[in-house]
Design a protein around this motif. Structure first.
Motif, short mmCIF file in Angstrom:
data_model
loop_
_atom_site.label_atom_id
_atom_site.label_comp_id
_atom_site.label_asym_id
_atom_site.label_seq_id
_atom_site.Cartn_x
_atom_site.Cartn_y
_atom_site.Cartn_z
N LEU A 138 0.83 -1.21 0.00
CA LEU A 138 0.00 0.00 0.00
C LEU A 138 0.87 1.26 0.00
O LEU A 138 0.53 2.26 -0.65
CB LEU A 138 -0.93 -0.01 1.21
CG LEU A 138 -2.04 1.03 1.22
CD1 LEU A 138 -2.89 0.94 -0.04
CD2 LEU A 138 -2.91 0.88 2.46
N ALA A 139 2.00 1.22 0.71
CA ALA A 139 2.90 2.37 0.71
C ALA A 139 3.48 2.62 -0.68
O ALA A 139 3.67 3.77 -1.09
CB ALA A 139 4.03 2.14 1.72
N ILE A 140 3.77 1.55 -1.41
CA ILE A 140 4.28 1.69 -2.79
C ILE A 140 3.22 2.34 -3.68
O ILE A 140 3.53 3.21 -4.50
CB ILE A 140 4.68 0.30 -3.34
CG1 ILE A 140 5.99 -0.16 -2.70
CG2 ILE A 140 4.84 0.35 -4.86
CD1 ILE A 140 6.35 -1.59 -3.01
N LEU A 141 1.97 1.94 -3.51
CA LEU A 141 0.89 2.56 -4.29
C LEU A 141 0.77 4.04 -3.96
O LEU A 141 0.59 4.87 -4.85
CB LEU A 141 -0.43 1.85 -4.01
CG LEU A 141 -0.74 0.56 -4.76
CD1 LEU A 141 -2.13 0.08 -4.40
CD2 LEU A 141 -0.63 0.75 -6.26
N ALA A 142 0.84 4.37 -2.68
CA ALA A 142 0.71 5.76 -2.26
C ALA A 142 1.83 6.62 -2.84
O ALA A 142 1.63 7.79 -3.16
CB ALA A 142 0.69 5.86 -0.74
N ASP A 143 3.03 6.03 -2.98
CA ASP A 143 4.14 6.78 -3.55
C ASP A 143 4.04 6.88 -5.07
O ASP A 143 4.40 7.91 -5.66
CB ASP A 143 5.46 6.09 -3.19
CG ASP A 143 6.65 6.70 -3.92
OD1 ASP A 143 7.05 7.81 -3.53
OD2 ASP A 143 7.14 6.07 -4.87
N GLY A 144 3.54 5.83 -5.72
CA GLY A 144 3.54 5.79 -7.19
C GLY A 144 2.40 6.55 -7.83
O GLY A 144 2.46 6.85 -9.03
N PHE A 145 1.36 6.87 -7.08
CA PHE A 145 0.20 7.56 -7.64
C PHE A 145 -0.13 8.76 -6.75
O PHE A 145 0.18 8.78 -5.57
CB PHE A 145 -1.02 6.63 -7.70
CG PHE A 145 -0.84 5.45 -8.59
CD1 PHE A 145 -1.30 5.46 -9.90
CD2 PHE A 145 -0.21 4.30 -8.13
CE1 PHE A 145 -1.13 4.37 -10.73
CE2 PHE A 145 -0.04 3.19 -8.95
CZ PHE A 145 -0.50 3.23 -10.26
N SER A 146 -0.78 9.75 -7.34
CA SER A 146 -1.19 10.91 -6.57
C SER A 146 -2.54 11.41 -7.07
O SER A 146 -3.01 11.01 -8.15
CB SER A 146 -0.15 12.03 -6.67
OG SER A 146 -0.04 12.47 -8.02
N GLY A 147 -3.16 12.24 -6.26
CA GLY A 147 -4.44 12.83 -6.65
C GLY A 147 -5.52 11.79 -6.89
O GLY A 147 -5.63 10.79 -6.16
N ARG A 148 -6.30 12.01 -7.94
CA ARG A 148 -7.39 11.09 -8.26
C ARG A 148 -6.88 9.73 -8.69
O ARG A 148 -7.53 8.72 -8.47
CB ARG A 148 -8.27 11.71 -9.35
CG ARG A 148 -8.96 13.01 -8.93
CD ARG A 148 -9.68 13.65 -10.11
NE ARG A 148 -10.75 12.81 -10.58
CZ ARG A 148 -11.37 12.98 -11.75
NH1 ARG A 148 -10.96 13.93 -12.57
NH2 ARG A 148 -12.35 12.17 -12.11
N GLU A 149 -5.71 9.70 -9.30
CA GLU A 149 -5.12 8.42 -9.70
C GLU A 149 -4.85 7.54 -8.49
O GLU A 149 -5.01 6.32 -8.56
CB GLU A 149 -3.82 8.64 -10.48
CG GLU A 149 -4.03 8.88 -11.97
CD GLU A 149 -2.73 8.74 -12.73
OE1 GLU A 149 -1.66 9.00 -12.13
OE2 GLU A 149 -2.78 8.37 -13.91
N ARG A 150 -4.41 8.14 -7.40
CA ARG A 150 -4.13 7.36 -6.20
C ARG A 150 -5.41 6.71 -5.68
O ARG A 150 -5.41 5.53 -5.32
CB ARG A 150 -3.51 8.24 -5.12
CG ARG A 150 -3.24 7.48 -3.82
CD ARG A 150 -2.68 8.40 -2.75
NE ARG A 150 -1.35 8.88 -3.10
CZ ARG A 150 -0.70 9.81 -2.40
NH1 ARG A 150 -1.26 10.36 -1.34
NH2 ARG A 150 0.51 10.19 -2.77
N GLY A 151 -6.50 7.47 -5.63
CA GLY A 151 -7.76 6.90 -5.17
C GLY A 151 -8.22 5.75 -6.05
O GLY A 151 -8.69 4.73 -5.56
N ALA A 152 -8.09 5.92 -7.37
CA ALA A 152 -8.49 4.86 -8.29
C ALA A 152 -7.60 3.63 -8.13
O ALA A 152 -8.07 2.48 -8.16
CB ALA A 152 -8.43 5.37 -9.73
#
Length: 478
Positions: A138-152
């Motif tokens: 989950l931490a990798i996802l939070a770093d790799g995406f931001s904004g609306r992309e992160r939520g998706a």
């Protein structure tokens, strides 16, 4: 849901330059984290339906069956916070890849296990690998995406993990019936390797800032791990050995070490693996108590139900997996609706109180299972449906409430602590299953009904805790 949303437009060349960070492949990052985190869920679900066959092959008895489950849950519950801290300090990609390697090696060891101790060693290593995968994915996802992309991306990750957990019991049952339990572990190996290759090529390295990095609390990890082991060993040994001096000694040692863990964490303050300041927040303390009771009730059921279906009612492993399928499937379908519409309308405390009460009602329905002539449609399915509705009503508001109950500074560690508490609740429940498996050897259905009564009581305690301690407004630890 697999398509990610674009970054908000910030204009011209700057947007083009930051759209794809160096070393990052977003699609590969999403695929690898989904595969990696799903492994931790899937292997537990598959083992639940494979447990009777494994127990029979190794002539393990009721105590052995408990250790097959808990040898995995114990390191996972004790080390999941340390796994997240290792990723923050040494690199999330590095720890994620190491976790995949350890998990794959452990699955190979379980698949070829030539003795019961070797099998347990493999299960322990699986738990260690999963403790590295769960927080870092989950931490990798939070770093790799931001904004609306992160939520998706997180939404896709959550949905895919839930779908994998729903399919695992049925898939595991088919594998166990057709090829044997060892092939359930074999299946995990190529999935681990695929995740490893994709992550190696796609995930960029990231760490927490030096001032935000979670500390490596080795003393706390050792005290909590050894303390939990001693406590769980005593709970498992008690029905088989009786109240001997060794059992009482292990119980006392476990309590003593866990008490020392609390003292060490208090001395370390914010540098602790589990900052005790979190438990000065009334809502967070209430949510922690609720989580322990609720997941203790659920954890015992998820191990005991397939065991009873196979051993006492005569289901095949495939049949048992299919029989359990409505529970995760309904949770998957209902959770999104509850997390949005109902949370906004009724509030967190109401949903947690109602959800836990529904879980208690589901257990009460299951407690009415007769000692013979059981009908799945009349005696099992209604309870599972009500349980699924209750858990769907509880899980999403619980996750949101944990994050909202603390200040921004503690959101990561609060989520990790709550995750560890849920796993420890299941660990303790599995440790106590020996009272059912040994005490009801002549008729497991009677033991199952008694365990369902205990589950109803635990869920009711969760409901009372939610009503008395949980607030809809956020408190802060800052």
């Amino acid at each position: 849901m697999s398509n990610t949303l674009p970054f908000p437009c910030t204009g011209g060349a700057v947007a083009a330059q930051v759209k794809q960070p160096a070393g990052l492949n977003k699609r590969g990052t999403l695929i690898s984290t989904i595969l990696g985190s799903s492994l931790a869920f899937v292997v537990g679900s598959i083992i639940n339906v494979a447990l009777p066959q494994m127990q029979q092959e190794f002539e393990a008895g009721a105590t052995g069956a408990q250790w097959i489950v808990n040898a995995y849950l114990l390191p996972l519950g004790a080390l999941v916070l340390l796994g997240g801290a290792l990723g923050d300090k040494y690199g999330r990609r590095r720890i994620f890849l190491a976790g995949l390697v350890i998990f794959a090696v452990a699955c190979v060891l379980c698949a070829v296990a030539w003795s019961f101790p070797v099998l347990l060693l493999g299960r322990v290593l699986e738990g260690v690998g999963a403790a590295m995968l769960a927080p870092t994915s989950l931490a990798i996802l939070a770093d790799g995406f931001s904004g609306r992309e992160r939520g998706a991306a997180i939404g896709t990750w959550t949905a895919a993990s839930a779908a994998a957990g729903a399919a695992a019991p049925l898939l595991g049952g088919v594998i166990v019936d057709v090829a044997g339990w060892r092939w359930a572990f074999v299946l995990m190996v190529p999935l681990s390797l695929i995740a490893l290759v994709v992550a190696f090529r796609s995930v960029r390295e990231s760490r927490a800032d030096a001032e935000e990095s979670a500390p490596l609390d080795w003393v706390g990890a050792i005290l909590s791990g050894v303390g939990l082991f001693a406590l769980i060993w005593a709970l498992i040994a008690l029905p088989d050995r009786g109240p001997t001096g060794v059992v009482w000694g292990a119980l006392g040692l476990g309590i003593l070490l866990l008490g020392a863990f609390v003292l060490v964490e208090h001395r370390l303050g914010d540098a602790a693996m589990t900052p005790l300041v979190l438990f000065t927040i009334r809502t967070f303390s209430g949510l922690s108590i609720l989580t322990f009771f609720l997941y203790a009730a659920l954890g015992g059921l998820m191990v005991l139900l397939p065991y009873v279906l196979i051993e006492e009612i005569g289901y095949s492993a495939t049949g048992a997996g299919a029989a359990i399928l409505p529970f995760p499937l309904l949770m998957f379908l209902l959770s999104r609706f509850v997390g949005g519409t109902l949370s906004e309308r009724f509030g967190t405390r109401t949903l947690l109180t109602v959800g836990s009460s529904l879980v208690a009602a589901g257990f009460l329905l299951l407690s009415a299972v007769p000692p013979m002539d059981v009908s799945y449609w009349r005696h099992i399915l209604p309870g599972l449906v009500v349980l699924a509705c209750g858990m769907a009503t509880s899980v999403t508001p619980l996750t949101t409430a944990v994050l909202n109950s603390v200040g921004q500074r503690y959101t990561g560690v609060a989520s990790g602590v709550n995750n560890a508490i849920s796993r420890i609740g299941g660990l303790v429940a599995t440790g106590l299953l020996g009272l059912v498996l040994i005490g009801s050897a002549d008729n497991l259905l009677e033991g199952f009904a008694a365990a369902a009564w205990v589950g109803a009581g635990l869920a009711l305690l969760s409901a009372v805790t939610a009503f008395l301690l949980v607030r809809d407004t956020a408190e802060s630890a800052d």
